[in-house]
Structures are given as C-alpha cells and as structure tokens.
Design a protein around this motif. Structure first.
Motif, mmCIF file in Angstrom:
data_model
loop_
_atom_site.group_PDB
_atom_site.id
_atom_site.type_symbol
_atom_site.label_atom_id
_atom_site.label_comp_id
_atom_site.label_asym_id
_atom_site.label_seq_id
_atom_site.Cartn_x
_atom_site.Cartn_y
_atom_site.Cartn_z
ATOM 1 N N LYS A 232 0.831 -1.203 0.000
ATOM 2 C CA LYS A 232 0.000 0.000 0.000
ATOM 3 C C LYS A 232 0.865 1.253 0.000
ATOM 4 O O LYS A 232 1.882 1.316 0.688
ATOM 5 N N ALA A 233 0.431 2.253 -0.775
ATOM 6 C CA ALA A 233 1.151 3.526 -0.824
ATOM 7 C C ALA A 233 0.571 4.465 0.232
ATOM 8 O O ALA A 233 -0.610 4.812 0.189
ATOM 9 N N GLU A 234 1.405 4.854 1.197
ATOM 10 C CA GLU A 234 0.953 5.745 2.273
ATOM 11 C C GLU A 234 1.555 7.138 2.167
ATOM 12 O O GLU A 234 1.024 8.089 2.721
ATOM 13 N N ARG A 235 2.676 7.261 1.458
ATOM 14 C CA ARG A 235 3.317 8.565 1.231
ATOM 15 C C ARG A 235 3.480 8.757 -0.274
ATOM 16 O O ARG A 235 4.200 7.990 -0.923
ATOM 17 N N ALA A 295 14.406 16.395 -2.993
ATOM 18 C CA ALA A 295 14.870 16.059 -1.640
ATOM 19 C C ALA A 295 13.965 16.695 -0.590
ATOM 20 O O ALA A 295 13.657 16.082 0.440
ATOM 21 N N GLU A 296 13.528 17.930 -0.860
ATOM 22 C CA GLU A 296 12.623 18.614 0.064
ATOM 23 C C GLU A 296 11.296 17.871 0.198
ATOM 24 O O GLU A 296 10.666 17.884 1.253
ATOM 25 N N ALA A 297 10.883 17.224 -0.892
ATOM 26 C CA ALA A 297 9.640 16.443 -0.871
ATOM 27 C C ALA A 297 9.844 15.062 -0.256
ATOM 28 O O ALA A 297 8.903 14.269 -0.177
ATOM 29 N N ASN A 298 11.097 14.768 0.170
ATOM 30 C CA ASN A 298 11.442 13.458 0.754
ATOM 31 C C ASN A 298 11.116 12.309 -0.195
ATOM 32 O O ASN A 298 10.507 11.309 0.191
ATOM 33 N N ILE A 299 11.551 12.461 -1.450
ATOM 34 C CA ILE A 299 11.228 11.449 -2.454
ATOM 35 C C ILE A 299 11.841 10.091 -2.108
ATOM 36 O O ILE A 299 11.294 9.045 -2.450
ATOM 37 N N CYS A 327 12.664 5.885 -4.823
ATOM 38 C CA CYS A 327 11.202 5.727 -4.761
ATOM 39 C C CYS A 327 10.826 4.409 -5.442
ATOM 40 O O CYS A 327 11.172 4.199 -6.619
ATOM 41 N N PRO A 328 10.119 3.512 -4.752
ATOM 42 C CA PRO A 328 9.857 2.173 -5.301
ATOM 43 C C PRO A 328 8.845 2.127 -6.441
ATOM 44 O O PRO A 328 8.888 1.226 -7.271
ATOM 45 N N LEU A 329 7.910 3.093 -6.495
ATOM 46 C CA LEU A 329 6.873 3.073 -7.521
ATOM 47 C C LEU A 329 6.776 4.445 -8.176
ATOM 48 O O LEU A 329 6.495 5.435 -7.500
#
Length: 458
Positions: A232-235, A295-299, A327-329
């Motif tokens: 599940k994608a939470e972020r 980076a600011e978006a915490n990718i 990012c995995p997806l």
C-alpha cells in the motif's frame, strides 16, 4: 453509424481513428484547417474546417442525419453550444461533450444538462478519467495497468514478469494444475512490443507484459504468484498541480485511508491555487526535475510518485530521477504512446495514457446493444468488452469450446447470476450471462457480430 467529431486535437483524433477503423461514417470538424488536412490525410474520415458551434458548419458536416455528435474541442463553451445547436436545430439523438472546467462538472449543477436546459447526454472529463486511472494504479501498485469489471467482481491486471515470477517458462495450460484453486487466466501478452492472445501451450518469459483476469478475492494471490506482492502507498509525491494533479490530491485527501501527499508545482500561481484548494496536502513551488526540490519532498522515503504535468519529457525524467533516488513506484502521464518504449530503460513502473482512458470512457457510450463496458488496452491495441448475452445471440446455449471465437480474442470471465466463473471448455453460455472478452482491435467487429450487437438493439 454516422458520427460527427468536433475537434481534431489529441482526443478528437483518437476518437475519429477508433471509429473510422470500425467502418463508421466519421466527419471531423475543427477551425484549424491544418489539423483537418492532417487528419483527413491520415485517417479514413471526412473533414470540415470551421467553428463546430456554427449551425451552417454542422449542416455541412451532415448533422441533419447523423446518429451522434462528440464535441471534443479545446473550449468547454464551444462544446456545450455545439451540443445545444445539434439538439435544437438538427435533433441529433445522442450528444457527448468533453468538459474540463471543474465548475461544469460539479454535481451541484448537474441539473443544467437536462434535455429542456442544456441537452448533453454524456459529459466526459479527460482529466477526471486520468485521475481515476492514476488512483487505480496507486491502489494496485504492483500492476502497470488495472481495471475492474462485472461490478468489481473481476479485475484485469497488467503485470510485467521478472525473474522471481513462479510461472516463468511454464505452459499456460499447466497453471490450473499447479494452482488448482486460483481463479485467474492469462488473456494477453505483449512481447517485443507486439500484443497477442496466448494459446494454452504458450509459455511466459522474463520481460513479458501480461494481462491477467482474476476474481476479486484472488487478486492478491495472483500478484504474489506472478512475483508482484501487494504494497500500500501511504506517502505519495505528485509532480504537477494542474487539473489532474489537483483531482488526485483531493481524492487522496477524502479517501478512507490516510495518505500523506505532497505536490510539486513549477508555476507559482498554480501552486498557490492548489495550496488554497487542498487541506492536508503540502504544496511545494519548484521544478520537479530539480534534485533539491525532490529532496525537500522526501522522495527517497515516498512510497510512490506520480508525474502528471502536461509535458511527457518532464514526466519521464521526473520519474527517472525519483526512481534513482529510491522511490519504489513511479507512474508517468504519457500523451505520446511512442514514448512508452522508454519506460523500461528509465525504470518507470507504469504509465497513464490520457487518450486511451478518454477513448475507453467514450466507447462505453458509443457501443450498441447490451455492451456494459469497454476498456482500451495500450495504444488502441486491444479492447476488453463486458457484454450481456441476449436470447437471440448465436452463442446462447453453446459451450465455450464449441463457439467460433475470433483467433485474436479470449473470454476472461463469465458471470452467471451473481456468481463469477472462469471460463472452461465445458462452460455453457446462457441468456443473461455477462461475458468479459479480451480482443485485439482487429477482432472487435467480429466479437460484436458474435454477440449480435447491432443498431437493432441501440
């Protein structure tokens, strides 16, 4: 069927292309003579240069005896007036309008489309269709394509096979022996860029893009067997705060599951508009290709990123950067289908084709007879057709193995009453059954003929 398509842009082009290949009488209207020249030279359609909302232009296009008008110009207002003129002056029986402005789509004002007000039979919003497609990808992150059928009882899954897939190098007929309780069937395979319907003795290989029908209850197990366990994608990070990005963020905010969402938007005014419209979503003003803003978006800690700007190259590169950052997806909005070949080299997991989603939506309202839904695969390479069997159909009362299905088609699911069945040779097709059929585009007319879908049942 005689159809007038207003607008020769990307949406109008795809609609005209699809309808003309099915031998419909199609006339395209656009005020850009160059676009009309291009579409008439490329497709088997007629063309009229002029404003679609002008009565004399519609008259020249054959509105007096046409069956349907699809208003898909770039102007909502032109599309609305075109439908009004088509109704009031020419009594066109079916009118479909493409509308983008959110205010026109608000359910609070839906009464405006009554026949005694503004007579539009079907309102299509490409941006909403794309947003829905993006959300489906997020709900099914392991699949590159997904769509539900028969009231959600069956799911179409697009799965790219990797080396950890348990069914690699296994003949398809053995799948039912290896996984006897699994309600899933492989209906399509894209290999080396070519889509085909596999035979029972065909094997699957690493890199194949497979289309699988699975019962809703067996979706997670199917994904695990095919090497794609569900997460599940939470972020979520969204690049682009246009209509599509804004709609995705709104739906994520209002969803049952709390999803932490951030939007990156380069245009300051649009970023401010998004910040005002959203409650919990963080909006960052910056370039989605900039490593600092990523980076600011915490990718690196995000579960998924969607790049949905109106520039394909930006979307592809933003996804590539996000993937490189961990990012995995990553999912890209791609208008030009030829660019999908870059997905694998760039490590992009899935893409959304706005033209395909819009065409799928419009086709649902163009098909004749008992067709309940249509879903377009890839760049109009194939269709999934959900249809109810009629008493007069030539297939009624026959077993699946005794029906002369077109070579490029296969039945993916059969619902009898409220019970979903995976088709087998001894499955009998009865009146009232609902079939879900995967068919290559060239075979669609033959499938419709087999189902006896004709103007008699329109």
């Amino acid at each position: 069927m005689k159809v007038i398509v207003c607008g020769a842009g990307q949406v109008g082009w795809q609609i005209a292309r699809h309808l003309s290949t099915e031998k419909n009488d199609v006339t395209v209207v656009d005020n850009n003579a160059a676009l009309i020249r291009r579409i008439t030279e490329s497709l088997d359609v007629s063309g009229i240069a002029g404003f679609a909302s002008h009565p004399h232009i519609l008259d020249r296009a054959g509105a007096r005896d046409c069956d349907m008008i699809v208003a898909a110009t770039h102007s909502d207002e032109v599309n609305m007036v075109t439908c009004q003129v088509a109704h009031s002056v020419f009594s066109v029986p079916r009118k479909i309008a493409r509308l983008r402005a959110q205010s026109y789509l608000d359910t609070m004002y839906s009464d405006i489309y009554r026949r005694d007000h503004l007579p539009i039979d079907v309102v299509i919003s490409p941006e909403k269709e794309v947003a829905e497609a993006a959300l489906r990808r997020l709900r099914m992150p392991s699949a590159f394509d997904t769509e539900s059928f028969v009231d959600g009882q069956a799911q179409l899954l697009g799965i790219t096979l990797a080396e950890d897939c348990a069914v690699i190098n296994t003949p398809l007929r053995q799948l039912s022996e290896l996984f006897s309780t699994l309600r899933a069937v492989v209906v399509g395979v894209r290999r080396a860029g070519k889509l085909f319907v596999p035979l029972p003795d065909d094997q699957l290989y690493v890199g194949d893009q497979t289309y699988v029908f699975a019962a809703k209850e067996d979706v997670n197990r199917t994904l695990e067997i095919f090497g794609k366990p569900q997460k599940k994608a939470e972020r979520v990070v969204i690049v682009g705060a246009g209509n599509v990005g804004l709609d995705i963020a709104r739906q994520l905010e209002s969803g049952e599951r709390r999803v932490r969402c951030k939007i990156i938007e380069r245009d300051r005014a649009r970023a401010e508009t998004a910040a005002d419209a959203l409650e919990r979503t963080i909006v960052l003003n910056g370039d989605g290709l900039d490593a600092g803003i990523m980076a600011e978006a915490n990718i690196a800690t995000a579960d998924a990123m969607l790049a949905v700007t109106d520039d394909d190259k930006v979307n592809l590169l933003a996804c590539a950067r996000a993937k490189a950052s961990g990012c995995p997806l990553v999912i890209a909005l791609i208008n030009d289908p030829s660019m999908t070949s870059l997905m694998a080299p760039l490590g992009i997991d899935a893409f959304i084709n706005p033209r395909a989603t819009t065409v799928s939506s419009i086709l649902r309202h163009i098909r004749h007879g008992r067709v309940r839904a249509v879903y377009s695969i890839g760049d109009a390479e194939a269709e999934v057709i959900e249809a109810q069997v009629m008493s007069a159909s030539s297939i009624t009362g026959k077993f699946v193995r005794d029906i002369a299905w077109p070579e490029g088609s296969i039945v993916g699911a059969v619902r009898k009453g409220e019970v979903l069945h995976l088709p087998r040779g001894d499955t009998r097709i009865d009146e009232g059954d609902v079939l879900v059929i995967f068919a290559l585009t060239a075979e669609v007319p033959k499938v419709e003929q087999l189902l006896q879908v004709s103007m008699d049942f329109f």
